[in-house]
Scaffold this active site. Sequence first.
Site, short mmCIF file in Angstrom:
data_model
loop_
_atom_site.label_atom_id
_atom_site.label_comp_id
_atom_site.label_asym_id
_atom_site.label_seq_id
_atom_site.Cartn_x
_atom_site.Cartn_y
_atom_site.Cartn_z
N SER A 188 0.83 -1.21 0.00
CA SER A 188 0.00 0.00 0.00
C SER A 188 0.87 1.26 0.00
CB SER A 188 -0.95 -0.06 1.18
OG SER A 188 -1.92 0.94 1.08
N HIS A 390 -7.43 -5.52 0.06
CA HIS A 390 -6.25 -4.74 0.43
C HIS A 390 -5.46 -5.36 1.59
CE1 HIS A 390 -4.31 -0.92 -0.44
NE2 HIS A 390 -4.12 -0.74 0.85
#
Length: 421
Positions: A188, A390
Amino acid sequence: MNRFTVGFLILGALILGVYSAALDGPIDFYKLYDNPEAHISLKEKKTTADRTASHGYPSEHHYIETKDGYILGVFRIPYSHKLQNQNEKRPIVLLQHGLTSCSDAWILQGPNDSLPYLLADAGYDVWMGNARGTSYSRNHTKLSTENPLFWQFSWHEIGIYDITAIIDYALHTENGQDQDAIHYVGHSQGTTVYFALMSSMPEYNYKIKTAHMFAPVAIMKHLTNALVVKVGPYLGHRNAYSILFGSQEFLPHNEFVMALFFNICQPDFLLRPVCENAMSSLYSGGRVNMTAMPEGMATHPAGCSTDQMLHYLQEQQSGYFRQFDHGTKKNLEVYGSEEPPEYPVELINSMVHLWYADSDNLAAVEDVELLASRLPNKVMHHMDDPEWNHGDFALNNEVRKYVNEPVIAIMEKYELENSST
Ligand SMILES: *[C@@H]1O[C@H](CO)[C@@H](O)[C@H](O)[C@H]1NC(C)=O
Ligand SMILES: *[C@@H]1O[C@H](CO)[C@@H](O)[C@H](O)[C@H]1NC(C)=O
Ligand SMILES: *[C@@H]1O[C@H](CO)[C@@H](O)[C@H](O)[C@H]1NC(C)=O
C-alpha cells in the site's frame, strides 16, 4: 443531514464513548481484545525485534538518521538461526509497511507464514522499515513530536528521505557484503513511497534488484472505498477544512486512540457499523487469520501525519499521481507552477512486480493497469481470488501460498541468474 450534523454526531458519539469508558475506571485492554497476549504486549511495549527474537530469530533494532533529521527505528533479521548462515552471502531485502501501519504488520502470522521469517529462512538479510511519525520513528535530531514542524511531511518525504536513508544504511552495514542493490517489498503506502522516490530520484533504481508492490497505490481515479470517496470532496482540495486538518499527528498508538477503536468496535455501540465497515472493506470475508488479529490490534494504528491522508485525498480528487498540493500561491513558490507536478513514473526503470486484486477498494484494477501502462519494466500479478482485498496481503491465512512463496521464488531466480558475477 448536512456534513456538519454528521460530523458533530460522529464526534459527539466518540467523545461520549470514551467518556463512558473513562467512568468505568481505567480502560481494560484485556477486555478490549479478550486476548491475554495483546494485553501483555501493550503493557510491555514489545518491539518488532522482541517479537522476532521470541521465535528464536537473530533480531536487531537500528536507528537510522535521515538527511532532514528524522531518526527511524528499523528492524532487521540478519540471518536465520536455523541455517546458521551468518557468514554466507545474504541478499538484502527491505520491507516497507502501509499507512498507519508499521513493521509489526509483516510478522503477525508467525514464522510459518509471515514474509520476514520465510525470507530469513531462505537465506536473506531482512530489513523492516518504519516511516517517520510511526510508533518506532518518533524522534528527530532537532524537532520534538510536540512541534508542529515535525508533522509537516507526506509520503513524498517518506520516499525521498526515509527510504533512501534505509537503503543506503542497509547497503553500508558490515553485512552489506559489498552488495550494491536490494530487493524491495512494499504494501500500500509502501508502494506509493517507492513510486514517488524512484520517479523523483531515478538513480535509486540502480539499487534495486526486484521490487514487489502489494496493493499498489499511486493513481486513485477509480478507487471505490466509501470513506475516501465521501471525504475526498471536502479534504482533497486546498480549503479551510484541509488547512485546519493538515500537518498534524493522526491516529498515534496511544490509549486515547485505542479507546476510540474500542468503543467503535463494541457490539452494542452506535458506531459499530463504522468498525464493521472498516474491517470488511479491508479484508476478504472469512479467510483472515483471526489468531493474528489481536496482535495486529495491539500494534495498530501506528500513527502518521494528516498530510499523508490529505495527499491521498488530493490524488483521489485530481486523478493524478503528483506532488502535494499546497494551493496555487505556495505551489508557485515550491514547484514554479500553479498545479503540483506529476511524478514522472516513466523514469522508474527498476523491475516492478505489481500484485493486485479485483476486490481491493483502495487499489482499483483500472488504476493499477493505468500506472503499469506507463512503467517501462513491470510484471503483472493479478490475484486469481476474486475476493482478495487490500488487507489480505497481510492477514489472509493463505498469504504464504499465494504471495510470499511466489515472491521469494522470483527473488531466488534473480539471485541465481546473477550469481556468476
Ligand atoms: C495465524 O496466525 C497465528 C498467530 O501469529 C500463527 O500462529 C498461525 O500459524 C497463522 N495461521 C495461518 C494459517 O496462517
Ligand atoms: C506451515 O505451512 C505449511 C504450508 O502452508 C503447512 O503445510 C504446515 O502444516 C504448516 N505448519 C505449521 C506448524 O503450521
Ligand atoms: C532520539 O535520538 C537521539 C539520537 O540518536 C537519542 O540520543 C535519543 O535517546 C532518542 N530519543 C528517543 C526518545 O528515542
